[in-house]
Enzyme design. Structure first.
Site, PDB file in Angstrom:
ATOM      1  N   GLU A   1      -1.473  26.064 -40.212  1.00 59.73           N
ATOM      2  CA  GLU A   1      -1.056  25.822 -38.840  1.00 59.73           C
ATOM      3  C   GLU A   1       0.459  25.727 -38.767  1.00 59.73           C
ATOM      4  OE1 GLU A   1      -3.859  25.599 -37.094  1.00 59.73           O
ATOM      5  OE2 GLU A   1      -3.468  24.527 -35.219  1.00 59.73           O
TER       6      GLU A   1
ATOM      7  N   GLU B   1      -9.656  16.469 -43.146  1.00 69.01           N
ATOM      8  CA  GLU B   1      -8.224  16.673 -42.881  1.00 69.01           C
ATOM      9  C   GLU B   1      -7.958  16.420 -41.409  1.00 69.01           C
ATOM     10  OE1 GLU B   1      -7.411  20.827 -43.788  1.00 69.01           O
ATOM     11  OE2 GLU B   1      -9.032  20.699 -45.237  1.00 69.01           O
TER      12      GLU B   1
ATOM     13  N   LYS C   1      -6.841  17.471 -37.740  1.00 66.40           N
ATOM     14  CA  LYS C   1      -6.849  18.766 -37.039  1.00 66.40           C
ATOM     15  C   LYS C   1      -5.497  18.920 -36.350  1.00 66.40           C
ATOM     16  CE  LYS C   1      -9.520  21.763 -34.050  1.00 66.40           C
ATOM     17  NZ  LYS C   1      -8.450  22.221 -33.200  1.00 66.40           N
TER      18      LYS C   1
ATOM     19  N   CYS D   1      27.096  11.090  -5.202  1.00 71.06           N
ATOM     20  CA  CYS D   1      28.390  11.296  -4.530  1.00 71.06           C
ATOM     21  C   CYS D   1      28.268  12.096  -3.236  1.00 71.06           C
ATOM     22  CB  CYS D   1      29.369  11.980  -5.465  1.00 71.06           C
ATOM     23  SG  CYS D   1      28.917  13.686  -5.819  1.00 71.06           S
TER      24      CYS D   1
ATOM     25  N   CYS E   1      25.145  18.556 -10.011  1.00 72.09           N
ATOM     26  CA  CYS E   1      26.278  18.102  -9.232  1.00 72.09           C
ATOM     27  C   CYS E   1      27.511  18.535 -10.023  1.00 72.09           C
ATOM     28  CB  CYS E   1      26.245  16.582  -9.110  1.00 72.09           C
ATOM     29  SG  CYS E   1      27.760  15.939  -8.405  1.00 72.09           S
TER      30      CYS E   1
ATOM     31  N   CYS F   1      24.157  15.619  -3.863  1.00 77.54           N
ATOM     32  CA  CYS F   1      24.021  14.694  -4.998  1.00 77.54           C
ATOM     33  C   CYS F   1      23.695  13.285  -4.492  1.00 77.54           C
ATOM     34  CB  CYS F   1      25.323  14.689  -5.796  1.00 77.54           C
ATOM     35  SG  CYS F   1      25.375  13.383  -7.026  1.00 77.54           S
TER      36      CYS F   1
ATOM     37  N   ASP G   1      -2.549  20.174 -34.115  1.00 80.44           N
ATOM     38  CA  ASP G   1      -2.527  20.798 -32.801  1.00 80.44           C
ATOM     39  C   ASP G   1      -1.344  21.766 -32.738  1.00 80.44           C
ATOM     40  OD1 ASP G   1      -3.341  21.355 -30.303  1.00 80.44           O
ATOM     41  OD2 ASP G   1      -2.731  19.455 -29.392  1.00 80.44           O
TER      42      ASP G   1
ATOM     43  N   LYS H   1     -13.365  15.727 -32.634  1.00 78.30           N
ATOM     44  CA  LYS H   1     -12.212  15.522 -31.753  1.00 78.30           C
ATOM     45  C   LYS H   1     -12.069  14.064 -31.330  1.00 78.30           C
ATOM     46  CE  LYS H   1     -10.725  19.085 -29.765  1.00 78.30           C
ATOM     47  NZ  LYS H   1     -10.503  20.267 -29.291  1.00 78.30           N
TER      48      LYS H   1
ATOM     49  N   SER I   1     -13.243  30.142 -35.568  1.00 75.55           N
ATOM     50  CA  SER I   1     -12.868  28.890 -34.902  1.00 75.55           C
ATOM     51  C   SER I   1     -13.868  27.818 -35.308  1.00 75.55           C
ATOM     52  CB  SER I   1     -12.805  29.060 -33.396  1.00 75.55           C
ATOM     53  OG  SER I   1     -13.853  29.859 -32.969  1.00 75.55           O
TER      54      SER I   1
ATOM     55  N   ASP J   1      22.187  16.749 -46.322  1.00 76.78           N
ATOM     56  CA  ASP J   1      22.424  18.070 -45.744  1.00 76.78           C
ATOM     57  C   ASP J   1      23.635  18.698 -46.408  1.00 76.78           C
ATOM     58  OD1 ASP J   1      20.399  17.448 -44.136  1.00 76.78           O
ATOM     59  OD2 ASP J   1      21.552  17.359 -42.259  1.00 76.78           O
TER      60      ASP J   1
ATOM     61  N   TYR K   1      -4.236  25.143 -44.946  1.00 76.73           N
ATOM     62  CA  TYR K   1      -5.478  24.377 -45.110  1.00 76.73           C
ATOM     63  C   TYR K   1      -6.710  25.197 -45.478  1.00 76.73           C
ATOM     64  CZ  TYR K   1      -5.412  25.678 -40.124  1.00 76.73           C
ATOM     65  OH  TYR K   1      -5.288  26.344 -38.954  1.00 76.73           O
TER      66      TYR K   1
ATOM     67  N   TYR L   1      22.718  20.106 -49.696  1.00 76.68           N
ATOM     68  CA  TYR L   1      21.921  21.317 -49.481  1.00 76.68           C
ATOM     69  C   TYR L   1      22.838  22.492 -49.129  1.00 76.68           C
ATOM     70  CZ  TYR L   1      18.324  24.417 -47.619  1.00 76.68           C
ATOM     71  OH  TYR L   1      17.500  25.493 -47.385  1.00 76.68           O
ATOM     72  N   ASP L   2      23.759  22.230 -48.209  1.00 76.19           N
ATOM     73  CA  ASP L   2      24.679  23.300 -47.798  1.00 76.19           C
ATOM     74  C   ASP L   2      25.499  23.802 -48.972  1.00 76.19           C
ATOM     75  OD1 ASP L   2      23.709  23.036 -45.297  1.00 76.19           O
ATOM     76  OD2 ASP L   2      25.401  21.868 -44.518  1.00 76.19           O
TER      77      ASP L   2
ATOM     78  N   CYS M   1      32.164  12.639  -9.703  1.00 73.84           N
ATOM     79  CA  CYS M   1      30.923  11.984  -9.274  1.00 73.84           C
ATOM     80  C   CYS M   1      30.716  10.697 -10.085  1.00 73.84           C
ATOM     81  CB  CYS M   1      29.748  12.927  -9.479  1.00 73.84           C
ATOM     82  SG  CYS M   1      28.169  12.125  -9.227  1.00 73.84           S
TER      83      CYS M   1
ATOM     84  N   ARG N   1      -3.413  34.292 -35.350  1.00 71.59           N
ATOM     85  CA  ARG N   1      -4.864  34.384 -35.325  1.00 71.59           C
ATOM     86  C   ARG N   1      -5.322  35.511 -34.394  1.00 71.59           C
ATOM     87  NH1 ARG N   1      -8.975  32.402 -32.263  1.00 71.59           N
ATOM     88  NH2 ARG N   1     -10.880  31.897 -33.383  1.00 71.59           N
TER      89      ARG N   1
HETATM   90  S1  IVH Z   1      -9.958  25.063 -41.130  1.00 65.92           S
HETATM   91  C1  IVH Z   1     -13.194  28.233 -39.949  1.00 65.92           C
HETATM   92  N1  IVH Z   1      -8.427  23.011 -40.986  1.00 65.92           N
HETATM   93  O1  IVH Z   1      -8.548  24.581 -35.605  1.00 65.92           O
HETATM   94  C2  IVH Z   1     -11.964  27.702 -39.473  1.00 65.92           C
HETATM   95  N2  IVH Z   1      -8.527  24.433 -39.097  1.00 65.92           N
HETATM   96  O2  IVH Z   1     -10.816  25.400 -33.810  1.00 65.92           O
HETATM   97  C3  IVH Z   1     -11.178  27.226 -40.620  1.00 65.92           C
HETATM   98  N3  IVH Z   1      -7.079  23.729 -37.249  1.00 65.92           N
HETATM   99  O3  IVH Z   1      -8.150  28.043 -35.541  1.00 65.92           O
HETATM  100  C4  IVH Z   1     -10.090  26.430 -40.115  1.00 65.92           C
HETATM  101  N4  IVH Z   1      -6.247  21.959 -38.247  1.00 65.92           N
HETATM  102  O4  IVH Z   1      -6.086  26.621 -35.846  1.00 65.92           O
HETATM  103  C5  IVH Z   1      -8.888  24.086 -40.326  1.00 65.92           C
HETATM  104  N5  IVH Z   1      -7.088  21.120 -41.049  1.00 65.92           N
HETATM  105  C6  IVH Z   1      -7.537  22.199 -40.399  1.00 65.92           C
HETATM  106  C7  IVH Z   1      -7.122  22.525 -39.091  1.00 65.92           C
HETATM  107  C8  IVH Z   1      -7.637  23.654 -38.465  1.00 65.92           C
HETATM  108  C9  IVH Z   1      -6.233  22.697 -37.146  1.00 65.92           C
HETATM  109  C10 IVH Z   1      -7.279  24.700 -36.175  1.00 65.92           C
HETATM  110  C11 IVH Z   1      -7.165  26.137 -36.586  1.00 65.92           C
HETATM  111  C12 IVH Z   1      -8.404  26.813 -36.097  1.00 65.92           C
HETATM  112  C13 IVH Z   1      -8.912  25.835 -35.105  1.00 65.92           C
HETATM  113  C14 IVH Z   1     -10.386  25.931 -34.998  1.00 65.92           C
END
Ligand code: IVH
Length: 702
Positions: free
Chosen positions: A184, A124, A126, A442, A457, A439, A128, A345, A87, A38, A236, A41-42, A462, A147
């Site tokens: 993401e 890949e 997914k 105490c 508290c 508390c 979250d 999933k 989606s 760090d 992605y 970097y700084d 305490c 989105r």
């Molecule tokens: S490809 C046509 N790749 O999943 C959609 N999506 O349910 C192309 N997501 O809105 C998306 N990881 O937010 C893609 N490796 C990944 C992903 C990914 C998470 C999410 C993305 C999308 C949602 C779809």
């Protein structure tokens, strides 16, 4: 030197600094493998800032110094995506994934272009988090959109600009005058805990999981707040782009990686399989995979599910995509989802258990935290017996009661949390839970500050607050008295041998011997560990004092700024506010603490009882002026730190030994560079001599 030459030098120096900073960002935030400290970097950042302030003509919006815009927005404006953000259709097990493959094959046959059985899938994790689109025009990041509903998103450009792994400028824009990317925005699990800790310390609401934390951080109207949040991004998918067409998802991933865009590393299934056997799983070396057929894709799905908890970020499945863009195009979409991809999933990892009791713990800052004691249950392979309930508001919102049957999960894969109460199992005589008015330690009345959800508290005496503060004082990142455990502290408090921090240094052999189970040997070890803690750094010392809102990194900033405890004690508000990372809230808390007579007395006592907080001072002399130095072997400081030391003292560090080399600095197990130097008759010196040369002063406070 003619003016133009000097300016073009400055310009190339600025360009190089910007590129190095961006490379460091990539290593830190994308590869999760920092390539410099760090500190280093700084230094780079400061050098750039200084150059830019001297030559403001060279400042451009793409400079890393310009990531944080000054003005908060009134509201987010809306913009339409050039191509809708789709989606994904979900699948939940192997059979459904195989059925997805059948649908793909059938459709491709219908289109009559698909002949061979070989259908490669790019796989890949997914993520979250939340999906965002980046738009680069002529290589510059011009817009970033959420989105939204898939068609219209919100303009979060100034917020996204604060994410350091997102390049503001691409090295070679000539390939694409327009390049849109989807990805993401996420928060790593470890960053999420730190963020939540800070939120709770400040009496603010905590985030339920990393995804909410990421969304909450990105949707801040004031980008300066977003800038303080540990957001990362992984790209992605392409949106609209011009220039040379890209053939497949695997080519796309390779391409964006070469542009320095944040993305996962691609590997082969064979390599991934091998690496999943090492623990912890080295995810940085490759996590996305080109699979030759659906069977391989299924194998990928199973492998990733096994190691999902070892990843630094949360995922809820894998995404399986037809690799060739030509095939993707043929497959098209149904309603809002493409036919060429599926989100496979994972099973949610939740468990059912019963709350036996709700206890209330008192923290170091006096904050009261309700904790559910539960019948032991396994979640994601780990036995869980307690879950934090955070605060009264949370308990009320979820209506959590003693005796309830609840569904629990582990937030950010680690901290157990109640997801919901299964009210069908609730006993008829159950009663709502209320935080105590006094508390539990105490019995003094608790208070709830305005705007805070946490009750505290505020009794300075305490015993629970004292015990937590003392545990913090001795903890690893503070004074690090490794032989002093929680139990010992509690016993010593009971016996009135510990009433404040400095009492550790007043403990005698007899005090410790009086305690049962403290034999001669362990008494000596305890005393040694106390003694050893007296030699400490200024930043550890400041952190150990437990000033509210002063965590590890703020303590480092304070130590770097002040250099001695005395200077810190004499500071004023304006000075504190001038230190990077210190805002009004932290400054006020520091002032409130350091002006207290008892606090000043306590510091004086600590110092007079032998605590020596040291701040290493790096003097900026020109001792190494015009010298070229080559480093080899392992040194006590990290390579980058040594290079900076050399730079600071006017020297230059080069990588190979030549006639021009002034000397070689050799650490432990030096390489062939030392031999070469000897051959050429160039001096080779060790770390000690080097330090002497620099007269590296270690300054001791008071
Ligand atoms: S490809 C046509 N790749 O999943 C959609 N999506 O349910 C192309 N997501 O809105 C998306 N990881 O937010 C893609 N490796 C990944 C992903 C990914 C998470 C999410 C993305 C999308 C949602 C779809």
């Amino acid at each position: 030197m003619p003016k133009e030459v000097e300016l073009s030098n400055v310009e190339s120096q600025i360009k190089e600094l910007r590129e190095r900073i961006q490379q460091a960002n990539y290593a830190y935030f994308v590869l999760d493998h920092p390539e410099m400290t760090d500190f280093a970097y700084d230094q780079l950042f400061k050098t750039l800032q200084t150059l830019e302030s001297k030559y403001p003509n060279f400042i451009s919006p793409e400079s890393p110094t310009q990531r944080v815009g000054a003005n908060p927005l009134d509201q987010f404006s809306q913009k339409q995506h050039r191509q809708p953000m789709l989606s994904l259709q979900n699948t939940y097990n192997q059979e459904e994934v195989l059925a997805f493959n059948e649908r793909v094959k059938k459709k491709l046959h219908e289109q009559s272009t698909f002949e061979k059985e070989n259908l490669a899938y790019f796989c890949e994790p997914k993520f979250d988090g939340l999906a965002v689109e980046l738009i680069y025009e002529k290589g510059k990041l011009v817009t970033a959109l959420t989105r939204g509903d898939g068609v219209i998103g919100e303009d979060v450009t100034s917020q996204i600009r604060t994410i350091r792994s997102v390049p503001l400028i691409l090295p070679d824009f000539t390939q694409h005058a327009l390049l849109e990317l989807r990805g993401e925005v996420i928060i790593f699990k470890s960053d999420f805990f730190k963020l939540n800790q800070a939120q709770e310390e400040q009496g603010l609401l905590h985030f339920a999981n990393p995804r909410n934390a990421a969304a909450g951080s990105l949707r801040q109207l004031d980008p300066r707040i977003t800038a303080q949040r540990p957001l990362r991004m992984f790209c992605y998918a392409p949106g609209t782009y011009d220039g040379e067409p890209i053939k497949s998802q695997s080519d796309f991933m390779e391409k964006i990686k070469s542009y320095g865009l944040p993305s996962l590393t691609v590997t082969t299934l064979k390599d991934l399989k091998l690496r999943t056997q090492s623990h912890p799983f080295p995810w940085q070396k490759g996590l996305a995979c080109l699979c030759q057929n659906i069977e391989e894709a299924v194998e990928y799905y199973t492998l990733i599910e096994k190691i999902r908890h070892q990843l630094p970020f949360e995922i809820d499945g894998v995404v399986i995509k037809v690799n060739l863009f030509s095939q993707q195009k043929e497959l098209g979409q149904i309603s809002r989802s493409p036919r060429w991809a599926t989100a496979a999933k994972f099973k949610p990892e939740q468990a059912q258990t019963k709350i036996k009791n709700i206890i209330v713990q008192v923290g170091r800052t006096g904050a009261l935290t309700p904790v559910a004691i539960m019948e032991p249950v396994k979640v994601g392979g780990v036995k869980v017996t307690q879950a934090t309930l955070h605060n009264q508001e949370e308990i009320q919102r979820k209506d959590i009661r003693v005796g309830d049957t609840v569904l629990i999960h582990r937030a950010g894969d680690v901290i157990p949390e109640v997801v919901e109460v299964l009210t069908a199992f609730r006993e008829s005589n159950s009663q709502a839970f209320h935080m105590p008015k006094n508390c539990p330690s105490c019995s003094e009345p608790v208070v709830q500050m305005e705007g805070e959800v946490i009750s505290r508290c505020v009794n300075p005496n305490c015993p629970a607050v004292l015990s937590e503060s003392l545990k913090h004082f001795v903890s690893k990142k503070a004074l690090n008295m490794d032989k002093i455990g929680e139990k010992l502290i509690e016993k010593l408090i009971e016996r009135k041998r510990l009433t404040r921090m400095s009492d550790f240094f007043r403990l005698s052999e007899t005090d410790l011997k009086e305690l049962e189970r403290q034999g001669e040997r362990s008494v000596q070890n305890t005393l040694k560990s106390i003694q050893a803690s007296q030699q400490t750094t200024l930043s550890r010392f400041i952190y150990a004092l437990g000033i509210r809102f002063v965590g590890e990194s703020t303590a480092v900033s304070l130590a770097n700024h002040f250099g001695t405890v005395d200077k810190l004690l004499q500071t004023h508000r304006e000075e504190l506010l001038s230190i990077p990372d210190i805002g009004p809230k932290v400054a006020d808390s520091i002032l409130r603490t350091i002006t207290k007579k008892s606090f000043i007395q306590e510091i004086e006592d600590l110092l007079s009882l032998g605590v020596k907080p040291i701040q290493p001072i790096l003097s900026g002399t020109k001792t190494l002026k015009n010298l070229q130095i080559v480093i080899t072997g392992t040194l006590p400081l990290d390579r980058d730190q040594v290079k900076h030391l050399i730079l600071q003292h006017g020297g230059k560090s080069t990588s190979s030994v030549s006639k021009k080399t002034s000397f070689v600095l050799a650490g432990e197990t030096p390489g062939s560079k030392a031999d070469k130097a000897l051959e050429l008759g160039i001096p080779v010196i060790g770390w000690e001599d080097f330090q002497k040369k620099l007269n590296l002063a270690k300054k001791i406070t008071n």
